[in-house]
Scaffold this motif. Structure first.
Motif, PDB file in Angstrom:
ATOM      1  N   ASP A   1       0.844  -1.192   0.000  1.00  0.00           N
ATOM      2  CA  ASP A   1       0.000   0.000   0.000  1.00  0.00           C
ATOM      3  C   ASP A   1       0.883   1.247   0.000  1.00  0.00           C
ATOM      4  N   PRO A   2       0.640   2.174  -0.921  1.00  0.00           N
ATOM      5  CA  PRO A   2       1.446   3.404  -0.963  1.00  0.00           C
ATOM      6  C   PRO A   2       1.319   4.194   0.334  1.00  0.00           C
ATOM      7  N   ILE A   3       2.394   4.855   0.718  1.00  0.00           N
ATOM      8  CA  ILE A   3       2.363   5.728   1.885  1.00  0.00           C
ATOM      9  C   ILE A   3       1.705   7.046   1.473  1.00  0.00           C
ATOM     10  N   TYR A   4       0.680   7.452   2.212  1.00  0.00           N
ATOM     11  CA  TYR A   4       0.013   8.720   1.922  1.00  0.00           C
ATOM     12  C   TYR A   4      -0.215   9.463   3.228  1.00  0.00           C
ATOM     13  N   LEU A   5      -0.460  10.759   3.127  1.00  0.00           N
ATOM     14  CA  LEU A   5      -0.756  11.579   4.295  1.00  0.00           C
ATOM     15  C   LEU A   5      -2.247  11.883   4.339  1.00  0.00           C
TER      16      LEU A   5
ATOM     17  N   HIS B   1       6.753  10.992  -3.997  1.00  0.00           N
ATOM     18  CA  HIS B   1       5.442  10.608  -4.538  1.00  0.00           C
ATOM     19  C   HIS B   1       4.315  10.796  -3.540  1.00  0.00           C
ATOM     20  N   VAL B   2       4.635  11.149  -2.290  1.00  0.00           N
ATOM     21  CA  VAL B   2       3.601  11.166  -1.254  1.00  0.00           C
ATOM     22  C   VAL B   2       2.511  12.199  -1.540  1.00  0.00           C
ATOM     23  N   GLY B   3       2.852  13.307  -2.173  1.00  0.00           N
ATOM     24  CA  GLY B   3       1.843  14.302  -2.532  1.00  0.00           C
ATOM     25  C   GLY B   3       0.847  13.746  -3.527  1.00  0.00           C
ATOM     26  N   ARG B   4       1.350  13.057  -4.543  1.00  0.00           N
ATOM     27  CA  ARG B   4       0.512  12.463  -5.584  1.00  0.00           C
ATOM     28  C   ARG B   4      -0.349  11.337  -4.999  1.00  0.00           C
ATOM     29  N   TYR B   5       0.265  10.458  -4.182  1.00  0.00           N
ATOM     30  CA  TYR B   5      -0.495   9.392  -3.529  1.00  0.00           C
ATOM     31  C   TYR B   5      -1.600   9.974  -2.644  1.00  0.00           C
TER      32      TYR B   5
ATOM     33  N   ASN C   1      -1.665  19.461  -4.356  1.00  0.00           N
ATOM     34  CA  ASN C   1      -2.813  20.119  -4.985  1.00  0.00           C
ATOM     35  C   ASN C   1      -2.828  20.009  -6.508  1.00  0.00           C
ATOM     36  N   THR C   2      -1.714  19.553  -7.105  1.00  0.00           N
ATOM     37  CA  THR C   2      -1.691  19.370  -8.561  1.00  0.00           C
ATOM     38  C   THR C   2      -1.603  17.903  -8.958  1.00  0.00           C
ATOM     39  N   ALA C   3      -1.291  17.022  -7.995  1.00  0.00           N
ATOM     40  CA  ALA C   3      -1.252  15.559  -8.221  1.00  0.00           C
ATOM     41  C   ALA C   3      -0.170  15.133  -9.194  1.00  0.00           C
ATOM     42  N   GLN C   4       0.939  15.867  -9.229  1.00  0.00           N
ATOM     43  CA  GLN C   4       1.962  15.570 -10.221  1.00  0.00           C
ATOM     44  C   GLN C   4       3.215  14.921  -9.619  1.00  0.00           C
ATOM     45  N   ARG C   5       3.970  14.252 -10.501  1.00  0.00           N
ATOM     46  CA  ARG C   5       5.241  13.633 -10.118  1.00  0.00           C
ATOM     47  C   ARG C   5       6.297  14.709  -9.895  1.00  0.00           C
ATOM     48  N   ILE C   6       7.351  14.327  -9.170  1.00  0.00           N
ATOM     49  CA  ILE C   6       8.422  15.287  -8.903  1.00  0.00           C
ATOM     50  C   ILE C   6       9.113  15.731 -10.198  1.00  0.00           C
TER      51      ILE C   6
END
Length: 421
Positions: A218-222, A369-373, A252-257
């Motif tokens: 499971d991806p790590i998300y906040l 990737h945590v922002g996107r996840y 807020n944009t769901a994008q990759r680094i």
């Protein structure tokens, strides 16, 4: 479904006919173009395709060229049907056409051993893969080198079989590589061997039968509450303030680094929405996929830009972003123990690091990737249609998008319990 078309695209009076390969893969249409060695005149091109013509010279020329086109078309479609569509690109089509006209010449100069061919593969794909992907492939190349040293025998492309895969897996197990790291390496090697096959090199009959399963994680998300904690931090140093702004933009944009760290103010365009209202959107091309993206900018992103006179935060390297983000999350007290994977030294002083599963403080597991996840997971929980969310993330299929949902089966069961109390 795939098809081959032939076109006259030159402004010259006599030129070689262009070849166009069209196919659909994972719901997306692809078109790649190459050049044949079928030479015709511009003057006669339309006449060659006029089936009613009675001019004997034109009829003979039409028959001759149709035979040439038919042979080349069969060759291209045969090669296309023997590989995964995911590796097909402009360079692939060029190589296939070259092999049609010079079948022996192409393979003579190509390396037959896997380690050397990996460098050839990177060179062939240099304009179609990101620097990040190239780095990952070079890591695989180093693992294969060490595997060769271990077995004291060269790995040739034609020998990459089920037996070699089992031997490679055993070696990776001895070296403490995780199941997913091993599976990823085998996936890359299989793709590279298929590429070699398209250029005429011999591959093992078992190549297409090779597969290895990934261990689902499971991806790590906040959570929204954890993100609020990050937003509410005060008295941050300049570099942590900078990384917080980048993180919030990422979320807020769901994008990759590879994309959000390239954002610039000139990518912002104003578009008219409902009732004639002008709103800001970000227009850019995703580096990994090549997707042309237009996404709305939230009020939170605009607040970050406004405090910087309309500009995005200061540029930062991927490596520093990951380091500072962990520090930021620790300051926000995101320290609950969660199950995940992180790189640890295999033994003290060994300087050998491997991915290890276990329970770690959550801030130690966050990465770029945590922002996107987090965007995918938190908004999916709001019952926003996946089609809308995919427009933001740029995923080509719902299945790929759902891999970004970080809730485990246990988390989902807890959420459902409110409906079945």
């Amino acid at each position: 479904m795939s098809a081959v078309n032939f076109l006259y695209r030159s402004t010259k009076s006599v030129a070689f006919v262009n070849v166009r390969l069209l196919f659909t893969h994972e719901g997306k249409n692809h078109v790649y173009q190459g050049t044949s060695k079928i030479e015709v005149s511009k003057q006669y091109w339309d006449k060659l395709h006029n089936k009613r013509t009675k001019d004997p010279e034109i009829v003979e020329l039409q028959r001759s060229n149709n035979d040439k086109m038919y042979d080349l078309e069969r060759h291209i479609l045969k090669e296309f049907n023997s590989v995964s569509p995911s590796i097909v690109n402009k360079e692939w089509l060029k190589a296939v056409i070259d092999n049609f006209y010079n079948p022996r010449h192409e393979t003579d100069a190509l390396p037959k051993d896997l380690v050397s061919y990996i460098s050839t593969y990177i060179d062939y794909r240099k304009s179609n893969v990101t620097e990040s992907t190239k780095r990952k492939i070079r890591v695989v190349q180093e693992v294969v080198k060490r595997f060769q040293d271990y077995r004291k025998k060269t790995v040739y492309i034609k020998d990459f079989s089920l037996l070699i895969v089992k031997e490679f897996q055993d070696y990776c197990y001895l070296e403490d590589y995780s199941q997913n790291t091993t599976a990823r390496a085998i996936r890359y090697i299989k793709t590279i061997c298929r590429h070699a096959k398209t250029l005429g090199l011999e591959t093992h009959a078992q190549l297409d039968a090779i597969s290895i399963s990934y261990k689902k994680s499971d991806p790590i998300y906040l959570t929204p509450e954890e993100i609020s904690r990050i937003e509410e931090l005060t008295n941050l140093s300049d570099y942590l303030e900078n990384v917080r702004d980048w993180f919030l933009i990422s979320y807020n944009t769901a994008q990759r680094i590879s994309d959000f760290l390239r954002f610039k103010s000139d990518m912002i365009k104003m578009h008219t929405v409902a009732k004639g209202e002008l709103r800001p959107f970000l227009e850019f091309t995703q580096e990994k996929t090549g997707n042309e993206m237009t996404i709305p900018l939230t009020a939170k992103v605009m607040t970050i830009l406004n405090k910087r006179n309309g500009e995005f935060p200061r540029k930062i390297s991927d490596q520093k972003y990951n380091i500072y983000l962990k520090e930021l999350c620790e300051k926000a007290n995101i320290t609950d123990l969660v199950f995940g994977t992180k790189k640890v030294e295999t033994s003290k002083g060994s300087k050998k690091y491997r991915n290890k599963e276990g329970f770690y403080p959550k801030f130690e597991l966050v990465s770029s990737h945590v922002g996107r996840y987090s965007f995918a997971t938190n908004n999916y929980a709001k019952n926003i249609p996946t089609a809308v969310l995919r427009k933001m993330t740029g995923h080509s299929s719902e299945a790929m998008f759902l891999n970004y949902i970080g809730k485990s089966g246990k988390d989902s069961a807890i959420d459902m319990s409110i409906h079945f109390h």
